[in-house]
Motif scaffolding. Structure first.
Motif, PDB file in Angstrom:
ATOM      1  N   CYS A   1      -2.186   2.946  -2.601  1.00  0.00           N
ATOM      2  CA  CYS A   1      -2.473   3.247  -4.011  1.00  0.00           C
ATOM      3  C   CYS A   1      -3.703   4.143  -4.141  1.00  0.00           C
ATOM      4  O   CYS A   1      -3.758   5.006  -5.017  1.00  0.00           O
ATOM      5  CB  CYS A   1      -2.684   1.954  -4.787  1.00  0.00           C
ATOM      6  SG  CYS A   1      -1.179   0.995  -5.090  1.00  0.00           S
TER       7      CYS A   1
ATOM      8  N   THR B   1      -3.051  -2.985   2.901  1.00  0.00           N
ATOM      9  CA  THR B   1      -2.257  -1.770   3.122  1.00  0.00           C
ATOM     10  C   THR B   1      -1.726  -1.155   1.823  1.00  0.00           C
ATOM     11  O   THR B   1      -1.891   0.055   1.605  1.00  0.00           O
ATOM     12  CB  THR B   1      -1.104  -2.053   4.097  1.00  0.00           C
ATOM     13  OG1 THR B   1      -1.658  -2.429   5.362  1.00  0.00           O
ATOM     14  CG2 THR B   1      -0.232  -0.827   4.285  1.00  0.00           C
ATOM     15  N   PRO B   2      -1.106  -1.924   0.913  1.00  0.00           N
ATOM     16  CA  PRO B   2      -0.643  -1.279  -0.325  1.00  0.00           C
ATOM     17  C   PRO B   2      -1.794  -0.802  -1.202  1.00  0.00           C
ATOM     18  O   PRO B   2      -1.643   0.163  -1.958  1.00  0.00           O
ATOM     19  CB  PRO B   2       0.177  -2.373  -1.012  1.00  0.00           C
ATOM     20  CG  PRO B   2      -0.332  -3.651  -0.451  1.00  0.00           C
ATOM     21  CD  PRO B   2      -0.714  -3.337   0.965  1.00  0.00           C
TER      22      PRO B   2
ATOM     23  N   ALA C   1       0.051   4.361  -9.242  1.00  0.00           N
ATOM     24  CA  ALA C   1      -0.571   3.660  -8.117  1.00  0.00           C
ATOM     25  C   ALA C   1      -2.069   3.934  -8.071  1.00  0.00           C
ATOM     26  O   ALA C   1      -2.880   3.024  -7.870  1.00  0.00           O
ATOM     27  CB  ALA C   1       0.092   4.089  -6.802  1.00  0.00           C
TER      28      ALA C   1
ATOM     29  N   ASN D   1       5.453   2.766   7.471  1.00  0.00           N
ATOM     30  CA  ASN D   1       5.151   1.336   7.407  1.00  0.00           C
ATOM     31  C   ASN D   1       3.921   1.101   8.276  1.00  0.00           C
ATOM     32  O   ASN D   1       3.893   1.509   9.432  1.00  0.00           O
ATOM     33  CB  ASN D   1       6.337   0.511   7.922  1.00  0.00           C
ATOM     34  CG  ASN D   1       6.225  -0.969   7.584  1.00  0.00           C
ATOM     35  OD1 ASN D   1       5.147  -1.475   7.307  1.00  0.00           O
ATOM     36  ND2 ASN D   1       7.347  -1.663   7.621  1.00  0.00           N
TER      37      ASN D   1
ATOM     38  N   VAL E   1       1.670  -9.740  -2.583  1.00  0.00           N
ATOM     39  CA  VAL E   1       2.065  -8.341  -2.770  1.00  0.00           C
ATOM     40  C   VAL E   1       2.217  -8.027  -4.247  1.00  0.00           C
ATOM     41  O   VAL E   1       1.834  -6.948  -4.717  1.00  0.00           O
ATOM     42  CB  VAL E   1       3.374  -8.044  -2.009  1.00  0.00           C
ATOM     43  CG1 VAL E   1       3.939  -6.684  -2.418  1.00  0.00           C
ATOM     44  CG2 VAL E   1       3.142  -8.074  -0.507  1.00  0.00           C
TER      45      VAL E   1
ATOM     46  N   MET F   1       6.833  -1.515   2.943  1.00  0.00           N
ATOM     47  CA  MET F   1       6.410  -2.735   3.622  1.00  0.00           C
ATOM     48  C   MET F   1       7.615  -3.640   3.869  1.00  0.00           C
ATOM     49  O   MET F   1       8.612  -3.554   3.152  1.00  0.00           O
ATOM     50  CB  MET F   1       5.379  -3.480   2.771  1.00  0.00           C
ATOM     51  CG  MET F   1       4.093  -2.725   2.522  1.00  0.00           C
ATOM     52  SD  MET F   1       2.999  -3.659   1.415  1.00  0.00           S
ATOM     53  CE  MET F   1       2.654  -5.117   2.427  1.00  0.00           C
TER      54      MET F   1
ATOM     55  N   ALA G   1       7.912  -2.615  -1.481  1.00  0.00           N
ATOM     56  CA  ALA G   1       7.411  -3.826  -0.840  1.00  0.00           C
ATOM     57  C   ALA G   1       8.286  -5.024  -1.164  1.00  0.00           C
ATOM     58  O   ALA G   1       8.950  -5.056  -2.206  1.00  0.00           O
ATOM     59  CB  ALA G   1       5.972  -4.100  -1.285  1.00  0.00           C
TER      60      ALA G   1
ATOM     61  N   GLY H   1       5.677   1.173  -8.010  1.00  0.00           N
ATOM     62  CA  GLY H   1       6.535   1.046  -6.847  1.00  0.00           C
ATOM     63  C   GLY H   1       7.744   0.194  -7.138  1.00  0.00           C
ATOM     64  O   GLY H   1       8.078  -0.078  -8.299  1.00  0.00           O
TER      65      GLY H   1
ATOM     66  N   VAL I   1       4.629   2.488  -3.567  1.00  0.00           N
ATOM     67  CA  VAL I   1       4.824   1.470  -2.537  1.00  0.00           C
ATOM     68  C   VAL I   1       6.161   0.767  -2.758  1.00  0.00           C
ATOM     69  O   VAL I   1       6.474   0.340  -3.871  1.00  0.00           O
ATOM     70  CB  VAL I   1       3.688   0.431  -2.556  1.00  0.00           C
ATOM     71  CG1 VAL I   1       3.889  -0.613  -1.462  1.00  0.00           C
ATOM     72  CG2 VAL I   1       2.320   1.110  -2.403  1.00  0.00           C
TER      73      VAL I   1
ATOM     74  N   VAL J   1       1.545  -4.477  -6.188  1.00  0.00           N
ATOM     75  CA  VAL J   1       2.709  -3.651  -6.525  1.00  0.00           C
ATOM     76  C   VAL J   1       3.411  -4.231  -7.744  1.00  0.00           C
ATOM     77  O   VAL J   1       3.882  -5.370  -7.731  1.00  0.00           O
ATOM     78  CB  VAL J   1       3.694  -3.574  -5.346  1.00  0.00           C
ATOM     79  CG1 VAL J   1       4.859  -2.640  -5.695  1.00  0.00           C
ATOM     80  CG2 VAL J   1       2.989  -3.089  -4.080  1.00  0.00           C
TER      81      VAL J   1
END
Length: 264
Positions: free
Chosen positions: A184, A179-180, A240, A94, A198, A169, A192, A208, A190, A202
């Motif tokens: 990817c 971050t995601p 991703a 994370n 988000v 996450m 999340a 994910g 991911v 995702v």
């Protein structure tokens, strides 16, 4: 406030406000400051925030998604991760500031459930912030010191994600998180929370798993799913990377900004 100061100091300049996340304070002041100021939103959620909460007219908002350049550093083994992988551990990471927004205590709770269920997982938290002491106490209280590892702030967070099996996450809210996108970019699935912002990165069941936010049981279940099904994990990782190249590459980002500036 930066927009206000810019208006005071640069009366003849074009001023553009970039809305990176969602805000729920200073409504009247912000409406006043953003009057007649064009807005770039980094995602649909950030656009909705500017339009519906701060009453910026939709025709004055352009959406240009966040993007990142492909990681150009070396993928160097991270000793802490390699040590755990050498023990046969599945690696869940994370990445985020240790701030209430990121909901890291839910991540720690989910980690405890994974360990109680007998899953051989090592959890890594990359980032620093005001909640570090509180989170370290939570880890100690749950007897997770051998399972949850704090790495602090790192310049090579993408490299850490590359060494991991999955990014998880636990945020409470986001605009369009980087971050995601970084995960990817290195082909990592991911997990999340199912929150606006988000969802723009995702896609549940594609690259994910989206789970109910603020729910450590749901996060635990998602982690367990990918821990048990490595073929599914690999499929999500491949998708991703495709999502990154199609939607969040740096060249489309550059082109969109250049076109936007030229139109001014």
């Amino acid at each position: 406030m930066a927009v206000l100061f810019a208006k005071m100091l640069h009366t003849d300049a074009h001023i553009i406000y970039v809305n990176h996340t969602t805000y729920s304070d200073k409504r009247l002041l912000t409406r006043l400051i953003l009057r007649n100021v064009p807005v770039v939103a980094v995602g649909e959620q950030a656009k909705n925030n500017a339009e519906n909460f701060f009453h910026v007219p939709g025709n004055r908002i352009a959406v240009i998604p966040n993007a990142i350049a492909e990681y150009d550093g070396e993928f160097v083994q991270v000793p802490q991760i390699e040590e755990e992988r050498g023990k046969g551990k599945f690696i869940v990471t994370n990445v985020g500031r240790l701030h209430p927004q990121k909901g890291m205590h839910y991540f720690v709770e989910a980690a405890a459930k994974c360990i109680d269920d007998g899953l051989s997982i090592a959890f890594f938290i990359v980032g620093d912030g005001p909640l570090r002491g509180e989170l370290e106490r939570q880890v100690a209280d749950l007897d997770l010191a051998d399972h949850v590892h704090f790495m602090g702030f790192r310049e090579d967070a993408t490299n850490v994600m590359y060494q991991s099996d999955v990014l998880a996450m636990s945020s409470l809210y986001e605009g369009l998180p980087l971050t995601p996108i970084e995960a990817c970019s290195v082909g990592k699935a991911v997990i999340a929370p199912d929150i606006e912002g988000v969802r723009e990165v995702v896609q549940n069941g594609i690259n994910g798993i989206l789970y109910e936010p603020k729910n450590p049981d749901a996060l635990f279940s998602a982690i367990k799913t990918l821990y048990r099904d490595r073929d599914l994990l690999k499929t999500y990782g491949g998708q991703a990377e495709l999502v990154f190249r199609r939607k969040f590459g740096i060249q489309p980002f550059k082109d969109a900004y250049l076109k936007y500036y030229e139109a001014l």
